[in-house]
Every structure is written in structure tokens, then in C-alpha cells.
Design a protein around this motif. Structure first.
Motif, PDB file in Angstrom:
ATOM      1  N   SER A  50       1.468  -1.130   0.042  1.00  0.00           N
ATOM      2  CA  SER A  50      -0.299  -0.174   0.108  1.00  0.00           C
ATOM      3  C   SER A  50       0.644   1.220  -0.256  1.00  0.00           C
ATOM      4  CB  SER A  50      -1.220   0.264   1.218  1.00  0.00           C
ATOM      5  OG  SER A  50      -1.704   1.174   1.155  1.00  0.00           O
ATOM      6  N   GLN A  51       1.771   1.571   0.661  1.00  0.00           N
ATOM      7  CA  GLN A  51       3.195   2.270   1.076  1.00  0.00           C
ATOM      8  C   GLN A  51       3.330   2.455  -0.629  1.00  0.00           C
ATOM      9  OE1 GLN A  51       5.949   1.831   4.548  1.00  0.00           O
ATOM     10  NE2 GLN A  51       6.137   4.778   4.664  1.00  0.00           N
ATOM     11  N   GLU A  52       4.240   1.288  -0.731  1.00  0.00           N
ATOM     12  CA  GLU A  52       4.791   1.048  -2.000  1.00  0.00           C
ATOM     13  C   GLU A  52       3.972   1.757  -3.402  1.00  0.00           C
ATOM     14  OE1 GLU A  52       7.083  -2.117  -5.454  1.00  0.00           O
ATOM     15  OE2 GLU A  52       6.561  -2.464  -2.560  1.00  0.00           O
ATOM     16  N   PHE A  53       2.847   1.659  -3.429  1.00  0.00           N
ATOM     17  CA  PHE A  53       1.967   1.988  -5.005  1.00  0.00           C
ATOM     18  C   PHE A  53       1.261   3.178  -4.821  1.00  0.00           C
ATOM     19  CE2 PHE A  53       2.723  -2.519  -5.983  1.00  0.00           C
ATOM     20  CZ  PHE A  53       3.274  -2.417  -7.610  1.00  0.00           C
ATOM     21  N   GLY A  54       1.992   4.101  -3.523  1.00  0.00           N
ATOM     22  CA  GLY A  54       0.364   5.649  -2.354  1.00  0.00           C
ATOM     23  C   GLY A  54      -0.882   4.804  -2.925  1.00  0.00           C
ATOM     24  N   VAL A  55      -1.198   3.522  -2.454  1.00  0.00           N
ATOM     25  CA  VAL A  55      -2.710   4.053  -2.572  1.00  0.00           C
ATOM     26  C   VAL A  55      -3.311   2.837  -1.767  1.00  0.00           C
ATOM     27  CG1 VAL A  55      -2.510   2.861  -5.322  1.00  0.00           C
ATOM     28  CG2 VAL A  55      -3.149   1.331  -3.506  1.00  0.00           C
ATOM     29  N   SER A  56      -4.800   3.060  -1.220  1.00  0.00           N
ATOM     30  CA  SER A  56      -5.198   2.306   0.076  1.00  0.00           C
ATOM     31  C   SER A  56      -4.541   1.016  -0.308  1.00  0.00           C
ATOM     32  CB  SER A  56      -6.719   2.176   0.094  1.00  0.00           C
ATOM     33  OG  SER A  56      -7.501   2.097  -1.359  1.00  0.00           O
ATOM     34  N   ARG A  57      -5.007   0.387   1.276  1.00  0.00           N
ATOM     35  CA  ARG A  57      -5.331  -1.076   1.442  1.00  0.00           C
ATOM     36  C   ARG A  57      -6.312  -2.156   0.557  1.00  0.00           C
ATOM     37  NH1 ARG A  57      -2.777  -2.571   7.293  1.00  0.00           N
ATOM     38  NH2 ARG A  57      -2.201  -4.314   6.654  1.00  0.00           N
ATOM     39  N   THR A  58      -7.537  -1.604   0.580  1.00  0.00           N
ATOM     40  CA  THR A  58      -8.362  -2.325   0.110  1.00  0.00           C
ATOM     41  C   THR A  58      -8.177  -1.841  -2.009  1.00  0.00           C
ATOM     42  OG1 THR A  58     -10.536  -0.545   1.300  1.00  0.00           O
ATOM     43  CG2 THR A  58     -11.279  -1.576  -0.764  1.00  0.00           C
ATOM     44  N   VAL A  59      -7.586  -1.319  -2.320  1.00  0.00           N
ATOM     45  CA  VAL A  59      -6.959  -2.078  -2.991  1.00  0.00           C
ATOM     46  C   VAL A  59      -6.227  -2.558  -4.074  1.00  0.00           C
ATOM     47  CG1 VAL A  59      -5.662   0.266  -6.370  1.00  0.00           C
ATOM     48  CG2 VAL A  59      -7.619   0.826  -4.606  1.00  0.00           C
ATOM     49  N   ILE A  60      -4.795  -2.906  -2.576  1.00  0.00           N
ATOM     50  CA  ILE A  60      -4.348  -3.970  -2.528  1.00  0.00           C
ATOM     51  C   ILE A  60      -5.137  -5.156  -2.688  1.00  0.00           C
ATOM     52  CG2 ILE A  60      -1.846  -4.913  -1.793  1.00  0.00           C
ATOM     53  CD1 ILE A  60      -1.572  -2.421  -2.844  1.00  0.00           C
ATOM     54  N   ARG A  61      -5.786  -5.324  -1.543  1.00  0.00           N
ATOM     55  CA  ARG A  61      -6.697  -6.583  -1.409  1.00  0.00           C
ATOM     56  C   ARG A  61      -7.206  -6.558  -2.515  1.00  0.00           C
ATOM     57  NH1 ARG A  61      -8.976  -4.317   2.575  1.00  0.00           N
ATOM     58  NH2 ARG A  61      -7.363  -4.249   4.041  1.00  0.00           N
ATOM     59  N   GLU A  62      -7.916  -5.732  -3.154  1.00  0.00           N
ATOM     60  CA  GLU A  62      -8.527  -6.251  -4.317  1.00  0.00           C
ATOM     61  C   GLU A  62      -7.986  -6.714  -5.397  1.00  0.00           C
ATOM     62  OE1 GLU A  62     -11.940  -6.890  -6.866  1.00  0.00           O
ATOM     63  OE2 GLU A  62     -11.596  -6.358  -4.882  1.00  0.00           O
ATOM     64  N   SER A  63      -6.284  -6.288  -5.462  1.00  0.00           N
ATOM     65  CA  SER A  63      -5.768  -6.348  -6.456  1.00  0.00           C
ATOM     66  C   SER A  63      -5.507  -7.814  -6.575  1.00  0.00           C
ATOM     67  CB  SER A  63      -4.511  -5.779  -6.593  1.00  0.00           C
ATOM     68  OG  SER A  63      -4.947  -4.356  -6.885  1.00  0.00           O
ATOM     69  N   MET A  64      -5.298  -8.775  -5.720  1.00  0.00           N
ATOM     70  CA  MET A  64      -4.748  -9.762  -5.023  1.00  0.00           C
ATOM     71  C   MET A  64      -5.779 -10.751  -5.238  1.00  0.00           C
ATOM     72  SD  MET A  64      -1.393  -9.478  -3.884  1.00  0.00           S
ATOM     73  CE  MET A  64      -0.204  -8.678  -3.862  1.00  0.00           C
ATOM     74  N   LYS A  65      -6.519 -10.422  -5.242  1.00  0.00           N
ATOM     75  CA  LYS A  65      -7.824 -11.193  -5.153  1.00  0.00           C
ATOM     76  C   LYS A  65      -8.051 -11.712  -7.030  1.00  0.00           C
ATOM     77  CE  LYS A  65     -11.103 -10.055  -1.421  1.00  0.00           C
ATOM     78  NZ  LYS A  65     -12.592  -9.188  -0.860  1.00  0.00           N
ATOM     79  N   ARG A  66      -7.668 -10.498  -7.731  1.00  0.00           N
ATOM     80  CA  ARG A  66      -8.280 -10.902  -9.004  1.00  0.00           C
ATOM     81  C   ARG A  66      -6.828 -11.070  -9.315  1.00  0.00           C
ATOM     82  NH1 ARG A  66     -11.486  -6.066 -11.287  1.00  0.00           N
ATOM     83  NH2 ARG A  66     -12.756  -5.912 -10.051  1.00  0.00           N
ATOM     84  N   LEU A  67      -5.460 -11.248  -8.214  1.00  0.00           N
ATOM     85  CA  LEU A  67      -4.093 -12.058  -9.128  1.00  0.00           C
ATOM     86  C   LEU A  67      -4.941 -13.868  -9.250  1.00  0.00           C
ATOM     87  CD1 LEU A  67      -1.128  -9.894  -8.277  1.00  0.00           C
ATOM     88  CD2 LEU A  67      -2.470 -10.822 -10.470  1.00  0.00           C
ATOM     89  N   GLN A  68      -5.231 -14.125  -7.788  1.00  0.00           N
ATOM     90  CA  GLN A  68      -5.363 -15.315  -7.651  1.00  0.00           C
ATOM     91  C   GLN A  68      -6.835 -15.543  -8.112  1.00  0.00           C
ATOM     92  OE1 GLN A  68      -7.339 -14.995  -3.395  1.00  0.00           O
ATOM     93  NE2 GLN A  68      -6.228 -17.344  -3.099  1.00  0.00           N
ATOM     94  N   GLU A  69      -7.477 -14.981  -8.581  1.00  0.00           N
ATOM     95  CA  GLU A  69      -8.494 -15.635  -9.487  1.00  0.00           C
ATOM     96  C   GLU A  69      -7.615 -16.062 -11.102  1.00  0.00           C
ATOM     97  OE1 GLU A  69     -11.673 -11.786 -10.250  1.00  0.00           O
ATOM     98  OE2 GLU A  69     -12.533 -12.736  -8.288  1.00  0.00           O
ATOM     99  N   LYS A  70      -6.612 -15.014 -11.589  1.00  0.00           N
ATOM    100  CA  LYS A  70      -5.960 -15.312 -12.959  1.00  0.00           C
ATOM    101  C   LYS A  70      -4.894 -16.830 -12.278  1.00  0.00           C
ATOM    102  CE  LYS A  70      -5.894 -10.213 -13.385  1.00  0.00           C
ATOM    103  NZ  LYS A  70      -6.893  -9.996 -14.482  1.00  0.00           N
ATOM    104  N   GLY A  71      -5.120 -17.531 -11.290  1.00  0.00           N
ATOM    105  CA  GLY A  71      -4.125 -18.373 -11.007  1.00  0.00           C
ATOM    106  C   GLY A  71      -2.504 -18.042 -10.433  1.00  0.00           C
ATOM    107  N   MET A  72      -2.178 -16.904 -10.711  1.00  0.00           N
ATOM    108  CA  MET A  72      -0.811 -16.388 -10.257  1.00  0.00           C
ATOM    109  C   MET A  72      -0.514 -16.231  -9.089  1.00  0.00           C
ATOM    110  SD  MET A  72      -0.737 -13.421 -12.866  1.00  0.00           S
ATOM    111  CE  MET A  72       0.776 -13.575 -13.289  1.00  0.00           C
ATOM    112  N   VAL A  73      -1.534 -16.176  -7.361  1.00  0.00           N
ATOM    113  CA  VAL A  73      -0.898 -15.844  -6.316  1.00  0.00           C
ATOM    114  C   VAL A  73      -1.960 -17.110  -5.521  1.00  0.00           C
ATOM    115  CG1 VAL A  73      -0.140 -13.822  -7.156  1.00  0.00           C
ATOM    116  CG2 VAL A  73      -1.996 -13.773  -5.458  1.00  0.00           C
TER     117      VAL A  73
END
Length: 248
Positions: A50-73
Motif C-alpha cells: 500500500s505504501q509502495e504503490f501509494g494506494v489504499s490497502r483496499t486497492v491492494i486487497r482487491e488486486s490480490m483477489k484478482r491475481l488469485q482469480e488469474k491463478g497467479m497467487v
């Protein structure tokens, strides 16, 4: 399960993903594909990202969910977020495939893509020849004649070439093959590496190969259409393939 009044419960609305979220997701995909975090590696904690990208933790959390949907994490509570092996990734996901092609210095992904595309389009050419619809064949011939008329205009020639292939896909009667082949084709066309270099008389050779495909489809010969399409896709990629990228 139904709620009171017999109505089904409304699905939980998904958090909208704005342009910032899309940009973060794209960068995270690039981080994985480039190997900056290797397969089996662990992502930094949510707060750090969140600090590295300068975005909220909600954005990071949603991004990780989408990476998981793509099978990447794999996101495991208490154990962090690990990068999955490439065999688990959804390689047909447009964002994943675009990133793979962009990092494909040895052209291995594009080599594989051409093999798969050749097999799929060969099957679809055979399907179109088998159906042998007169209106469809007329559309295909019109596209071929447009290629012939555009040989002095490389942009128009390539557009007509793409249309020829899309017509074969559309009229093949194989919706699954068409869907997969379109994803591969569209992502490849975005890459300058896929376009490669034009050899001497490249357009003439392309025309001759398309003429063989068209003739086989017009004759209603599925096996000839299959062989002609497979040979065309394989040979045209070999002609365009950048010589500086060596196969391993």
C-alpha cells in the motif's frame, strides 16, 4: 437459499476497480511475469505494498483477489501471498498473456502461441470446408481479393489478412476454438515482436498460402484445408520471426 418473501438474496456487489486499481494490477502482473518476485516467492505484506504503490490497502486487497482469480497467487491468511507456479496461471487471461509476450525475449511464448494457433485454425479451416457454405465462401474470397488489391499498401494488406482469418474462425462452427484462437490472435497482434520482419516477397508468399486455404475450402476438402492453414501459420511465423531471438 431464499430470503423472506421467497426472493433470492441479491449477490454481494463487487468493489469497482478504478483506473488506479487497474494500473496497480497490471504492475503486479508484471512483477510476477518478470520474475521480480519468483514463482514460489512471497509478496510483501499488504501495508508495505500500500505504501509502495501509494494506494489504499483496499486497492491492494482487491488486486490480490484478482491475481488469485488469474491463478497467479495463493492468498493464505497468516501465511501471506505466494506466487504460484506458471502451470497454474490462466495463460489466456488478456493481461497475463500480454505481459508474457512483452517479456518474451527468446520468443518462446510466441513460438508456442503459433503452434497452438496453427492447430486451432487448422481445425477451424477444416470445419469451414466441411460445412462449405456458399455465402461464407463468398465472404472469404472477397477478403482474399482485398488482400490481392492491397499488396502495395502494407497496412490495408494486413487488415485484409486478419479479416480472412477471422472469417474462417467465425464460420468454422467451433465456438470454443474460435474463442481461444481470437484471444491468442488479438494478444499476438498487439506485439511488435509477433509482426517481426518482412522478408523479400513475403506478401506474395502469404497470398499463395491463402489461395491454397481458400481453394481447399471452396472444394469442400477438410483435410487439405487443415494442412494448408497449419502450414501457412507455421511458415509465416518462421518468415517473420526475429533472427536475433534464438530458441533455447
Amino acid at each position: 437459499m431464499s430470503s423472506q418473501g421467497g426472493r433470492d438474496a441479491a449477490p454481494t456487489p463487487r468493489t469497482p476497480f478504478d483506473r488506479i486499481g487497474v494500473a496497480v494490477l497490471r504492475e503486479l502482473v508484471e512483477t510476477i511475469v518478470s520474475g521480480r518476485i519468483p514463482q514460489g516467492g512471497l509478496f510483501p505484506p499488504e501495508a508495505v505494498l500500500s505504501q509502495e504503490f501509494g494506494v489504499s490497502r483496499t486497492v491492494i486487497r482487491e488486486s490480490m483477489k484478482r491475481l488469485q482469480e488469474k491463478g497467479m497467487v495463493t492468498v493464505a491468511q497468516g501465511r501471506g501471498t505466494h506466487v504460484n507456479p506458471m502451470s497454474s496461471w490462466n495463460l489466456l487471461d488478456p493481461l497475463v498473456l500480454t505481459s508474457l509476450i512483452g517479456h518474451d525475449d527468446a520468443l518462446g511464448i510466441l513460438d508456442d502461441l503459433s503452434v497452438v494457433r496453427g492447430a486451432l485454425e487448422a481445425a477451424m479451416a477444416a470445419g469451414m470446408a466441411r460445412e462449405h457454405d456458399e455465402d461464407g465462401v463468398a465472404r472469404l474470397r472477397a477478403s482474399f481479393e482485398l488482400m490481392r488489391a492491397s499488396m502495395e499498401d502494407s497496412t490495408a494488406f494486413r487488415e485484409a489478412d486478419v479479416q480472412f482469418h477471422l472469417i474462417v474462425m467465425e464460420l468454422s462452427g467451433n465456438l470454443l476454438a474460435e474463442n481461444v484462437a481470437r484471444v491468442l490472435f488479438e494478444r499476438a497482434l498487439e506485439s511488435t515482436r509477433y509482426h517481426g520482419v518482412d522478408r523479400a516477397r513475403a506478401f506474395e508468399m502469404t497470398m499463395a498460402e491463402h489461395e491454397q486455404i481458400l481453394a481447399a475450402i471452396e472444394a469442400g476438402d477438410p483435410e487439405a484445408a487443415r494442412a494448408a492453414m497449419d502450414a501457412h501459420i507455421t511458415d509465416s511465423w518462421e518468415r517473420r520471426r526475429l533472427p536475433t531471438a534464438k530458441r533455447s
